[in-house]
Write an enzyme that holds these catalytic residues in place. Sequence first.
Site, PDB file in Angstrom:
ATOM      1  N   ARG A 123       0.819  -1.226   0.000  1.00 16.47           N
ATOM      2  CA  ARG A 123       0.000   0.000   0.000  1.00 16.47           C
ATOM      3  C   ARG A 123       0.848   1.270   0.000  1.00 16.47           C
ATOM      4  O   ARG A 123       0.453   2.294   0.545  1.00 16.47           O
ATOM      5  CB  ARG A 123      -0.976   0.024   1.175  1.00 16.47           C
ATOM      6  CG  ARG A 123      -1.975  -1.132   1.146  1.00 16.47           C
ATOM      7  CD  ARG A 123      -3.174  -0.899   2.041  1.00 16.47           C
ATOM      8  NE  ARG A 123      -4.009  -2.081   2.067  1.00 16.47           N
ATOM      9  CZ  ARG A 123      -3.890  -3.064   2.946  1.00 16.47           C
ATOM     10  NH1 ARG A 123      -2.977  -2.992   3.884  1.00 16.47           N
ATOM     11  NH2 ARG A 123      -4.685  -4.107   2.898  1.00 16.47           N
ATOM     12  N   LYS A 145       1.607  11.342 -10.931  1.00 16.54           N
ATOM     13  CA  LYS A 145       0.666  10.500 -11.665  1.00 16.54           C
ATOM     14  C   LYS A 145       1.393   9.242 -12.112  1.00 16.54           C
ATOM     15  O   LYS A 145       2.463   9.314 -12.709  1.00 16.54           O
ATOM     16  CB  LYS A 145       0.143  11.233 -12.898  1.00 16.54           C
ATOM     17  CG  LYS A 145      -1.019  12.140 -12.634  1.00 16.54           C
ATOM     18  CD  LYS A 145      -1.677  12.495 -13.960  1.00 16.54           C
ATOM     19  CE  LYS A 145      -2.818  13.460 -13.786  1.00 16.54           C
ATOM     20  NZ  LYS A 145      -3.444  13.767 -15.083  1.00 16.54           N
ATOM     21  N   GLU A 187       6.372  18.709 -25.015  1.00 16.13           N
ATOM     22  CA  GLU A 187       5.891  19.031 -23.664  1.00 16.13           C
ATOM     23  C   GLU A 187       6.565  20.291 -23.120  1.00 16.13           C
ATOM     24  O   GLU A 187       5.968  21.039 -22.342  1.00 16.13           O
ATOM     25  CB  GLU A 187       6.118  17.851 -22.706  1.00 16.13           C
ATOM     26  CG  GLU A 187       5.421  16.557 -23.105  1.00 16.13           C
ATOM     27  CD  GLU A 187       3.947  16.477 -22.665  1.00 16.13           C
ATOM     28  OE1 GLU A 187       3.461  17.406 -22.000  1.00 16.13           O
ATOM     29  OE2 GLU A 187       3.299  15.481 -23.023  1.00 16.13           O
ATOM     30  N   LYS A 228       5.496  22.889 -14.247  1.00 13.30           N
ATOM     31  CA  LYS A 228       4.641  21.770 -13.856  1.00 13.30           C
ATOM     32  C   LYS A 228       4.471  21.716 -12.342  1.00 13.30           C
ATOM     33  O   LYS A 228       3.365  21.492 -11.838  1.00 13.30           O
ATOM     34  CB  LYS A 228       5.202  20.447 -14.371  1.00 13.30           C
ATOM     35  CG  LYS A 228       4.332  19.264 -13.942  1.00 13.30           C
ATOM     36  CD  LYS A 228       4.359  18.099 -14.866  1.00 13.30           C
ATOM     37  CE  LYS A 228       3.310  17.068 -14.427  1.00 13.30           C
ATOM     38  NZ  LYS A 228       3.341  15.855 -15.218  1.00 13.30           N
ATOM     39  N   GLU A 238      -5.815  16.714  -9.392  1.00  7.50           N
ATOM     40  CA  GLU A 238      -6.529  17.034 -10.620  1.00  7.50           C
ATOM     41  C   GLU A 238      -8.025  17.186 -10.409  1.00  7.50           C
ATOM     42  O   GLU A 238      -8.832  16.503 -11.037  1.00  7.50           O
ATOM     43  CB  GLU A 238      -6.262  15.968 -11.709  1.00  7.50           C
ATOM     44  CG  GLU A 238      -6.665  16.475 -13.084  1.00  7.50           C
ATOM     45  CD  GLU A 238      -6.185  15.581 -14.219  1.00  7.50           C
ATOM     46  OE1 GLU A 238      -5.839  14.426 -13.970  1.00  7.50           O
ATOM     47  OE2 GLU A 238      -6.166  16.077 -15.346  1.00  7.50           O
ATOM     48  N   ARG A 242      -5.088  21.510 -12.552  1.00  7.05           N
ATOM     49  CA  ARG A 242      -4.102  20.576 -13.102  1.00  7.05           C
ATOM     50  C   ARG A 242      -4.470  20.108 -14.501  1.00  7.05           C
ATOM     51  O   ARG A 242      -3.602  19.751 -15.298  1.00  7.05           O
ATOM     52  CB  ARG A 242      -3.943  19.372 -12.165  1.00  7.05           C
ATOM     53  CG  ARG A 242      -2.877  18.415 -12.643  1.00  7.05           C
ATOM     54  CD  ARG A 242      -2.417  17.454 -11.560  1.00  7.05           C
ATOM     55  NE  ARG A 242      -1.418  16.537 -12.100  1.00  7.05           N
ATOM     56  CZ  ARG A 242      -0.595  15.810 -11.361  1.00  7.05           C
ATOM     57  NH1 ARG A 242      -0.663  15.881 -10.058  1.00  7.05           N
ATOM     58  NH2 ARG A 242       0.278  15.006 -11.925  1.00  7.05           N
ATOM     59  N   ASN A 246      -3.174  19.093 -19.554  1.00  7.91           N
ATOM     60  CA  ASN A 246      -3.649  18.232 -20.624  1.00  7.91           C
ATOM     61  C   ASN A 246      -3.782  18.971 -21.951  1.00  7.91           C
ATOM     62  O   ASN A 246      -4.318  18.405 -22.914  1.00  7.91           O
ATOM     63  CB  ASN A 246      -4.996  17.613 -20.242  1.00  7.91           C
ATOM     64  CG  ASN A 246      -4.846  16.629 -19.101  1.00  7.91           C
ATOM     65  OD1 ASN A 246      -3.867  15.891 -19.041  1.00  7.91           O
ATOM     66  ND2 ASN A 246      -5.788  16.643 -18.182  1.00  7.91           N
ATOM     67  N   HIS A 249      -3.587  17.065 -25.066  1.00 10.77           N
ATOM     68  CA  HIS A 249      -3.612  15.637 -24.735  1.00 10.77           C
ATOM     69  C   HIS A 249      -4.931  14.962 -25.082  1.00 10.77           C
ATOM     70  O   HIS A 249      -4.962  13.748 -25.272  1.00 10.77           O
ATOM     71  CB  HIS A 249      -3.303  15.434 -23.249  1.00 10.77           C
ATOM     72  CG  HIS A 249      -1.838  15.541 -22.947  1.00 10.77           C
ATOM     73  ND1 HIS A 249      -1.113  16.674 -23.210  1.00 10.77           N
ATOM     74  CD2 HIS A 249      -0.951  14.646 -22.431  1.00 10.77           C
ATOM     75  CE1 HIS A 249       0.156  16.489 -22.842  1.00 10.77           C
ATOM     76  NE2 HIS A 249       0.274  15.274 -22.367  1.00 10.77           N
ATOM     77  N   HIS A 253      -4.247  11.893 -27.125  1.00  8.53           N
ATOM     78  CA  HIS A 253      -4.540  10.530 -26.686  1.00  8.53           C
ATOM     79  C   HIS A 253      -5.454   9.819 -27.670  1.00  8.53           C
ATOM     80  O   HIS A 253      -5.306   8.620 -27.920  1.00  8.53           O
ATOM     81  CB  HIS A 253      -5.208  10.546 -25.300  1.00  8.53           C
ATOM     82  CG  HIS A 253      -4.247  10.747 -24.172  1.00  8.53           C
ATOM     83  ND1 HIS A 253      -4.661  11.053 -22.899  1.00  8.53           N
ATOM     84  CD2 HIS A 253      -2.903  10.677 -24.124  1.00  8.53           C
ATOM     85  CE1 HIS A 253      -3.596  11.178 -22.115  1.00  8.53           C
ATOM     86  NE2 HIS A 253      -2.526  10.965 -22.842  1.00  8.53           N
ATOM     87  N   HIS A 268       3.961   9.484 -28.104  1.00  7.57           N
ATOM     88  CA  HIS A 268       3.143  10.355 -27.274  1.00  7.57           C
ATOM     89  C   HIS A 268       3.385  11.849 -27.552  1.00  7.57           C
ATOM     90  O   HIS A 268       2.448  12.616 -27.772  1.00  7.57           O
ATOM     91  CB  HIS A 268       3.404  10.049 -25.798  1.00  7.57           C
ATOM     92  CG  HIS A 268       2.678  10.948 -24.858  1.00  7.57           C
ATOM     93  ND1 HIS A 268       1.302  10.940 -24.730  1.00  7.57           N
ATOM     94  CD2 HIS A 268       3.120  11.913 -24.012  1.00  7.57           C
ATOM     95  CE1 HIS A 268       0.937  11.838 -23.832  1.00  7.57           C
ATOM     96  NE2 HIS A 268       2.020  12.451 -23.382  1.00  7.57           N
TER      97      HIS A 268
END
Lengths: 370, 370
Positions: A123, A145, A187, A228, A238, A242, A246, A249, A253, A268
């Site tokens: 965990r 992330k 990016e 960032k 997010e 945040r 994206n 993106h 994506h 990407h």
Amino acid sequence: MSIETVPVRLGDRTYDILIGAGLIARAGEEIVRRLPGVRAAIVTDGHVAAAHLDPLLASLEGAGVGSTAITLPPGEKTKSFEALQTVVDGVLAARLERGDAVIALGGGVIGDLAGFASGIVRRGMRFVQMPTSLLAQVDSSVGGKTGINSTHGKNLVGVFHQPQLVLADTGALDTLSDREFRAGYAEVAKYGLIDRPDFFAWLEDNWREIFEGGPARTRAIAESCRAKAEVVARDEFETGDRALLNLGHTFGHALEGATGYDSGRLVHGEGVAIGMALAHRFSSRLNLCSMDDALRVERHLAAVGLPTRMADIPGDLPDADRLLAYIAQDKKVSRGALTFILTRGVGQAFIARDVPSSEVLAFLKENHPR
Amino acid sequence: MSIETVPVRLGDRTYDILIGAGLIARAGEEIVRRLPGVRAAIVTDGHVAAAHLDPLLASLEGAGVGSTAITLPPGEKTKSFEALQTVVDGVLAARLERGDAVIALGGGVIGDLAGFASGIVRRGMRFVQMPTSLLAQVDSSVGGKTGINSTHGKNLVGVFHQPQLVLADTGALDTLSDREFRAGYAEVAKYGLIDRPDFFAWLEDNWREIFEGGPARTRAIAESCRAKAEVVARDEFETGDRALLNLGHTFGHALEGATGYDSGRLVHGEGVAIGMALAHRFSSRLNLCSMDDALRVERHLAAVGLPTRMADIPGDLPDADRLLAYIAQDKKVSRGALTFILTRGVGQAFIARDVPSSEVLAFLKENHPR
């Protein structure tokens, strides 16, 4: 040797990003200074291991950090449940405890996968990011992330799990191909386009030096990490701002999904480059930003050799309706409405909720290469 | 119909546990009141589905909550990577979003698995626990621990992910076998043994009524949830006091591992019962608690029909050295030292770090049935 330090301020999860040449060779001392007594499992891929694993192992051993290495096949396909289980089993087989660390040595795929594993073994274990691609140094290794892909889409499964330390060795970028470096540069440009118009203008003037290496490269990476880190500190999980990260993106994506994550066709960063160009063009179509700004963005991305249009992708694309379905399945969907990052101009991005899917569809049809 | 409400106070993750008969039939209204507009994926197993899925689906439909059901094979083997992937894929296939909910309808296995899936799909969805076993109602559905097993041990992979709501329908317990009910009762007794000596004395006087049903049963469940909620509120991520909840679990998990998680030989609650008896006996051996208290604990657990000695487990056990290895692999190990929950008497448990493994080994040898 000059090292830049960028702090990511997240209360009791605050950590430093160190940026500079030679950090792999001194990883052991940097890690043991912050995490005394730690043991580690290094997660890496075959390509990166060939270039960087031995120096890292030597550095860890020299600092008295016991470690084991888990080497996976390179490529996006490694962001899978199967690879996750391999890493989890490897970390447990090494009998590491909660206070020990997983070290991600590699690009975004390895960072996302290893971070996810470190977030779920017992965990949550400690985690150190050692990004070796430009993309990972300016994006995926910062912000916590983590995740893997699903047949239903990219990054749909994962956790938020912050590293204790990020070591970005700019020397590692010398082994990247031009295509990989350009993909990461998309990016870098993104941070200028979100809310740093001066940075974008600086990139327009200095991109050649960044591609060649030297101080401009380190400065561009540090500025990207600062950009960032600021957004992440405002909105770690997010729920708001945040989402600005994206930019490019949602379209990107969808195009990655539509090309089956085939890196021969689209990686990407290239998807993000096309996505950013489309986001500006779409904003212009909606009379939010000027066509001049949209063209300026396309011009700069094209100048560095990045694709900016769907037609730049080799091979056939699904039709506009299918592309819209990919967009709808993207995780930034909120309660059925389409959320996009749109812009009022260079450095003026904003979160647009409730974008009508009919507008998106019409735009996709206009810009579809068929 | 009387419903008891126990709040779990965790700042912005605070939630209620509702306890009482008939809660499955009114789940729809309770859920929609707290999570308006939510859609849901119900995760359950074949046994529980046969008894409770139709009423739950009807209740959700009546409240306007769209839902889909994912039914898995019953049993501890379902706490696996494979089942996790099945649930994750099912939730994504239903196109649920971050604001939608996973509902766990079942015992601890289903709750731990569904909770883990809800914690990683889209990096965290909403989660509703509907525990149908006594064990799940008083333990696993409260506190946010989720996870699956590994070949290296039990619950070694998972996340902390709090539910938004727990609905404990005491009516569901009427379908449990005596053995299942007793196994859950071990965790009820545990709360008395940790820090509630009056509760333990009340259990000694009232256990027959708890087993028969009625107000004493609801009171015992609510008191157990309150006890657990207090500990979890003090230490959500188990960096300190929360480890007290592991009373009986270090020995218990080792015995579960040593019997291959074969529920024909030993179920979790039985392992905890033996583990609690051993923890008191071990504490007595270390002159921490009186033999009278250790015998009192054994007497009560045996009175309700729970096992209290390794010899009570059918079949052969590995030898003491192997059992110690199982203990060392348990996730409560901290930096090489063995951590145990020991006690100074009934209701006086404490966290003992740096317990010498030689003492544990000698104790295991003395108490080994061979």
